[in-house]
Write an enzyme that holds these catalytic residues in place. Structure first.
Site, PDB file in Angstrom:
ATOM      1  N   GLY A  78       0.796  -1.213   0.000  1.00  0.00           N
ATOM      2  CA  GLY A  78       0.000   0.000   0.000  1.00  0.00           C
ATOM      3  C   GLY A  78       0.831   1.267   0.000  1.00  0.00           C
ATOM      4  N   VAL A  79       0.190   2.366   0.362  1.00  0.00           N
ATOM      5  CA  VAL A  79       0.849   3.668   0.398  1.00  0.00           C
ATOM      6  C   VAL A  79       2.007   3.662   1.393  1.00  0.00           C
ATOM      7  CG1 VAL A  79       0.543   6.080   1.073  1.00  0.00           C
ATOM      8  CG2 VAL A  79      -1.138   4.978  -0.407  1.00  0.00           C
ATOM      9  N   ILE A 120       5.136  13.661   9.575  1.00  0.00           N
ATOM     10  CA  ILE A 120       5.838  13.599   8.293  1.00  0.00           C
ATOM     11  C   ILE A 120       6.484  14.943   7.985  1.00  0.00           C
ATOM     12  CG2 ILE A 120       5.569  13.261   5.815  1.00  0.00           C
ATOM     13  CD1 ILE A 120       3.372  11.255   6.417  1.00  0.00           C
ATOM     14  N   HIS A 129      23.000  -0.903  32.839  1.00  0.00           N
ATOM     15  CA  HIS A 129      23.889   0.252  32.941  1.00  0.00           C
ATOM     16  C   HIS A 129      25.160  -0.007  32.142  1.00  0.00           C
ATOM     17  CE1 HIS A 129      26.042   3.642  34.700  1.00  0.00           C
ATOM     18  NE2 HIS A 129      27.082   2.818  34.866  1.00  0.00           N
TER      19      HIS A 129
END
Length: 472
Positions: free
Chosen positions: A45-46, A188, A442
Site C-alpha cells: 500500500g501507500v 511527516i 547500565h
C-alpha cells in the site's frame, strides 16, 4: 459477464494490501479462513511504496549522515563527507522491492490468494474486481475494507510533483532543494524538515496553529533544536495563494508576507479512500468527517463488512491499521476481541526522535487530575553523553492521588524504541512504584526513564538538588 451469472465463493475478501490489509489477511488465514486479498497497485500500500518506508529511508539516511559528522570525537577522521542523493534513492527502491517481495512470500506461505485489480461492492455479499479487460464477481461471507487514504488536498496549493510536492513525491526528488518551505506540523512534516536540513536544504516550517502538537515540554525542546539547526518556524500561517515557475515557488501569506523558495512540501494529513467502493449505494454508515463508522471490533453498520486503517477515524498511523486488521480477522473468526487506542504510541523520526504515549500534561489537567511530573535530561545520562547524544529528555506524568502513570513523553536518542515500555506501563495501569522497584541495565538510556520517575519523588541521583532558600 452478467452480475449474478457466476460468482466465485470466498470466506473473506479484503480490499487493500497495505499494512492493515495484509496483516488482516495473514491473521485470518492463521485462523482457518479462505482469504482473498485485492490490491489495485502494489502490495504494501501507500505506507510501503509512497509513505512510511520511503520517508523513513530518508530520515535514517539523515541520521547516519549527522552521526558521521560527529564521528571525529571517536577518532574517526575524514577530510570530507559527501552525500549522494542518487544512492539513497537507489537504496529506497531496493528496500521497497525487498519488503514488497517479503509480503508476497508471507501471503503465499499462508495460502492467501492475491488479486490485482480495482474492487467495488455490488451488494452486501458480492464484490466485483476489474483488472484491464478481466472482470470477476466474488460472493463473500465477510469483507474488510482497507483502502487507506490519500494526501489531503488544499484548495490554495496545487501539487505539481515537481516544485510543489506531497508525501507521494517528496522522496522522489532528484536534487536537494536549495530552499524548502514545509506546510504542515504532522510527524511527516517534521521528519522531512529535519532530513532535508541535514542533507543541506535551507528549511522553513509553516504551521497553522500557535504551537506544535506535543506536550508543551516537547514543543519547547523541539523548537530549541530547530533554532539551533537554523530551521525557521512561522506560526499561525495562513496561505492565500501559491504559484510556481520553472525555478521558484512563491507563497503568499495572509499577512501580506511572501516567501520564495525552490521547493514546497505540503503535509496536511490523509483523506479516506472511500470513493468508487459502492458503499454509499449500500448505505454503510459514515461519520460526519467522511470516514467509515465502525465499532470496537471494526465492524461497519453492515455486520458482514468490516473497515480498518485510514478509512476509519483516528490517527493515520500504520500501527492503528495493523491492530485493527488483526482485531477484525479475529472478530470474524468468532474470537472475542476489540481495539482501544487510548494508549496508541506516537513516534516521529526527527533528529533527535520523539515518542509519546498517554496524556500530555495539559490534557491531564484538563481532565481533572492532580498532576505530578518528573523530567530527566539526557545531558545527565552517561550513555547519552558518551554517544554524543545529549539533546532531549524523558518526561513522566502521574496522578498525585493514585500515583498512576498517565503519560510518557520523550525526545532524544532511543525514544522510539523506549516508548514501548511506556505503552506497557499505561496498559497495565502501573504506578510510579512499579518503575522504582526493578534494576536497569547500565549504562543505558533506560536509566533515564527510571530517573524521570525518581524525579517525581525528588529521588533522582543525577539531578542536582535544588538550592536551599534562606531568608534575606
Amino acid at each position: 459477464m452478467v452480475v449474478g451469472e457466476l460468482a466465485h465463493e470466498r470466506d473473506l475478501m479484503i480490499i487493500g494490501g497495505g499494512p492493515g490489509g495484509y496483516h488482516a489477511a495473514i491473521r485470518a488465514a492463521q485462523l482457518g479462513q479462505t482469504v482473498t486479498l485485492i490490491e489495485k497497485e502494489a502490495l504494501g500500500g501507500v505506507c510501503l511504496n509512497k509513505g512510511c518506508i520511503p520517508s523513513k529511508v530518508f530520515t535514517e539516511g539523515a541520521a547516519k549522515l549527522a552521526s558521521l559528522r560527529k564521528a571525529d570525537q571517536f577518532g574517526i577522521e575524514s577530510e570530507s563527507i559527501h552525500f549522494n542523493l542518487k544512492k539513497l534513492q537507489a537504496h529506497k527502491v531496493k528496500m521497497i522491492h525487498q519488503l514488497r517481495k517479503s509480503i508476497a512470500s508471507l501471503c503465499k506461505a499462508n495460502k492467501v490468494e492475491l488479486l490485482n485489480g480495482s474492487a467495488f461492492f455490488l451488494s452486501e455479499d458480492r464484490i466485483g474486481v476489474e483488472n484491464g479487460d478481466q472482470y470477476d464477481v466474488y460472493r463473500f461471507k465477510h469483507a474488510i475494507i482497507a483502502t487507506g487514504g490519500s494526501p489531503t488536498v488544499n484548495a490554495k496549493v496545487e501539487i505539481d510533483h515537481e516544485r510543489i510536492l506531497n508525501i507521494w513525491s517528496m522522496t522522489n526528488l532528484e536534487m536537494i532543494p536549495e530552499k524548502l518551505v514545509i506546510f504542515g506540523s504532522d510527524y511527516i512534516a517534521l521528519e522531512i524538515a529535519m532530513a532535508y536540513h541535514t542533507f543541506g536544504s535551507q528549511v522553513t516550517l509553516l504551521i497553522e496553529q500557535e504551537d506544535l502538537l506535543f506536550d508543551y515540554s516537547i514543543n519547547r525542546e523541539l523548537k530549541r533544536v530547530f533554532k539551533k539547526n537554523g530551521i525557521n518556524i512561522i506560526r499561525n500561517a495562513v496561505i492565500s495563494a501559491v504559484s510556481a515557475d520553472e525555478n521558484h515557488v512563491s507563497i503568499h501569506l495572509e499577512k501580506e508576507e511572501i516567501l520564495t523558495c525552490t521547493h514546497m512540501f505540503v503535509s496536511k494529513g490523509q483523506t479516506p479512500n472511500v470513493e468508487n467502493l459502492g458503499i454509499n449505494r449500500m448505505g454503510i454508515e459514515m461519520t460526519e468527517s467522511g470516514f467509515i463508522q465502525v465499532n470496537k471490533q471494526c465492524q461497519t453498520s453492515m455486520p458482514a463488512i468490516y473497515a480498518i486503517g485510514d478509512v476509519t477515524e483516528g490517527p493515520a498511523l500504520a500501527a492503528k491499521a495493523i491492530r485493527q486488521g488483526k482485531a477484525a480477522a479475529e472478530a470474524i473468526a468468532g474470537i472475542s476481541t476489540e481495539v482501544d487506542f487510548r494508549f496508541l504510541p506516537i513516534a516521529v523520526h526527527t533528529l533527535p526522535p520523539i515518542a509519546s504515549v498517554g496524556l500530555t500534561e495539559q490534557e491531564a489537567y484538563e481532565q481533572g487530575y492532580q498532576v505530578n511530573t518528573g523530567q530527566f535530561s539526557l545531558t545527565s545520562n552517561g550513555f547519552a553523553a558518551l554517544r554524543g547524544e545529549r539533546d532531549g529528555f524523558i518526561k513522566v506524568i502521574t496522578d498525585k492521588e493514585s500515583h498512576l502513570i498517565l503519560g510518557m513523553h520523550m525526545i532524544g536518542y532511543g525514544a522510539i524504541e523506549l516508548i514501548t515500555s511506556g505503552v506497557f506501563t499505561l496498559e497495565m495501569a502501573a504506578r510510579d512504584e512499579d518503575w522504582l522497584f526493578p534494576a536497569y541495565p547500565h549504562p543505558s538510556i533506560n536509566e533515564s526513564m527510571l530517573e524521570a520517575v525518581e524525579a517525581i519523588k525528588k529521588q533522582s541521583i543525577h539531578i542536582m538538588p535544588e538550592k536551599e532558600r534562606f531568608p534575606v
